[in-house]
Motif scaffolding. Structure first.
Motif, PDB file in Angstrom:
ATOM      1  N   GLU A 184       4.319  -7.342  -0.926  1.00 51.81           N
ATOM      2  CA  GLU A 184       4.721  -6.011  -1.389  1.00 51.81           C
ATOM      3  C   GLU A 184       3.851  -4.931  -0.758  1.00 51.81           C
ATOM      4  O   GLU A 184       4.351  -3.881  -0.335  1.00 51.81           O
ATOM      5  CB  GLU A 184       4.649  -5.947  -2.921  1.00 51.81           C
ATOM      6  CG  GLU A 184       5.700  -6.805  -3.620  1.00 51.81           C
ATOM      7  CD  GLU A 184       5.674  -6.625  -5.127  1.00 51.81           C
ATOM      8  OE1 GLU A 184       4.874  -5.778  -5.614  1.00 51.81           O
ATOM      9  OE2 GLU A 184       6.447  -7.305  -5.818  1.00 51.81           O
ATOM     10  N   GLU A 185       2.552  -5.185  -0.683  1.00 51.95           N
ATOM     11  CA  GLU A 185       1.660  -4.210  -0.067  1.00 51.95           C
ATOM     12  C   GLU A 185       1.909  -4.115   1.430  1.00 51.95           C
ATOM     13  O   GLU A 185       1.848  -3.030   2.017  1.00 51.95           O
ATOM     14  CB  GLU A 185       0.210  -4.586  -0.352  1.00 51.95           C
ATOM     15  CG  GLU A 185      -0.176  -4.427  -1.814  1.00 51.95           C
ATOM     16  CD  GLU A 185      -1.644  -4.726  -2.067  1.00 51.95           C
ATOM     17  OE1 GLU A 185      -2.265  -5.413  -1.228  1.00 51.95           O
ATOM     18  OE2 GLU A 185      -2.168  -4.245  -3.080  1.00 51.95           O
TER      19      GLU A 185
ATOM     20  N   GLU B  94       4.838  -1.995   2.067  1.00 57.14           N
ATOM     21  CA  GLU B  94       4.503  -0.573   1.900  1.00 57.14           C
ATOM     22  C   GLU B  94       3.796  -0.032   3.139  1.00 57.14           C
ATOM     23  O   GLU B  94       4.110   1.063   3.617  1.00 57.14           O
ATOM     24  CB  GLU B  94       3.616  -0.405   0.670  1.00 57.14           C
ATOM     25  CG  GLU B  94       3.263   1.043   0.370  1.00 57.14           C
ATOM     26  CD  GLU B  94       2.428   1.199  -0.893  1.00 57.14           C
ATOM     27  OE1 GLU B  94       1.923   2.307  -1.121  1.00 57.14           O
ATOM     28  OE2 GLU B  94       2.284   0.205  -1.635  1.00 57.14           O
TER      29      GLU B  94
ATOM     30  N   GLU C 122      13.706  -1.273   0.727  1.00 57.39           N
ATOM     31  CA  GLU C 122      13.567  -2.157  -0.431  1.00 57.39           C
ATOM     32  C   GLU C 122      14.183  -3.528  -0.194  1.00 57.39           C
ATOM     33  O   GLU C 122      13.658  -4.547  -0.665  1.00 57.39           O
ATOM     34  CB  GLU C 122      14.214  -1.504  -1.654  1.00 57.39           C
ATOM     35  CG  GLU C 122      14.065  -2.304  -2.933  1.00 57.39           C
ATOM     36  CD  GLU C 122      14.672  -1.599  -4.136  1.00 57.39           C
ATOM     37  OE1 GLU C 122      14.650  -2.191  -5.242  1.00 57.39           O
ATOM     38  OE2 GLU C 122      15.167  -0.470  -3.979  1.00 57.39           O
TER      39      GLU C 122
END
Length: 239
Positions: A169-170, A173, A179
């Motif tokens: 997830e990081e 980002e 998404e």
């Protein structure tokens, strides 16, 4: 008249077969042997083209390729690795823990190029041919693109290292991923000082390759092969 072997018309030449099997057996997960020399544009293009020609369920082609040469981006990813690696080290104590902490598990900053291969989980639409029962086939297909690139890289003399100790997830980002796009493989690429004779984890004593003959079953789990000659041939394969 020479005997015609079934399928011979479609087989590669002996030299071509030897090259393919050499790439398979000499492929390594490279961490510590990277050289600073840049990967030529034409070589990188060939590697990406090889990856793009991987098979995919329903011909969905769920992959994208993020070519990362920015030092600033790689430094951000490296910080993610350091934090996750410290967490992973907590799982091992004693001699095992000491061995883990000595292992070189990435080449994010040492390699001249990083590459993230992603999987767009919506590629192909809501109903993809062949994906109805197993929705993870998009991830499996993207893994095949990774393997295509890895083998092509070995044939080009390029080392590849897969950095799996990252929070996905990081990482998504940092890379600004949409998404629905999953960062499946974060890879380090570059020419190397050597390709090790053994995988690094085998050389360090962390884990050894399992005997192939113990992993092949006949008609059902745990059942012996009916073809005893095949069993003997498997037992004789390289470790």
């Amino acid at each position: 008249m020479a005997e015609h072997r079934v399928g011979a018309d479609h087989a590669f030449s002996e030299a071509q077969r030897d090259g393919l099997y050499r790439a398979i057996h000499e492929r390594r997960d490279v961490r510590a042997q990277f050289l600073p020399d840049p990967v030529p544009t034409e070589v990188l293009a060939r590697l990406l083209d090889a990856a793009h020609h991987a098979p995919s369920v329903g011909f969905m082609q769920p992959w994208d390729f993020l070519v990362i040469d920015s030092l600033a981006v790689r430094e951000r990813v490296h910080r993610l690795f350091l934090r996750e690696n410290a967490k992973a080290a907590e799982h091992y104590a004693g001699d095992r823990g000491e061995t883990y902490r000595r292992l070189k598990l990435e080449g994010i900053l040492e390699s001249p190029l990083n590459l993230c291969i992603t999987c767009d989980r919506t590629r192909g639409g809501e109903h993809v041919l062949g994906r109805n029962s197993i929705v993870e086939t998009d991830l499996f297909s993207t893994c095949l693109a990774v393997q295509n690139l890895w083998l092509a890289a070995r044939a080009e003399g390029i080392g590849v290292g897969w950095v799996s100790i990252l929070d996905q997830e990081e990482l998504a980002e940092v890379l600004g991923l949409p998404e629905q796009v999953y960062p499946l493989a974060y890879l380090c690429l570059g020419y190397v000082s050597e390709f090790l004779e053994q995988p690094e984890l085998a050389r360090s004593g962390w884990r050894q390759r399992l005997p192939l003959a113990e992993l092949v079953h006949g008609n059902g789990w745990g059942e012996p092969l009916a073809d005893e000659a095949l069993q003997e041939a498997l037992a004789g394969e390289r470790s």
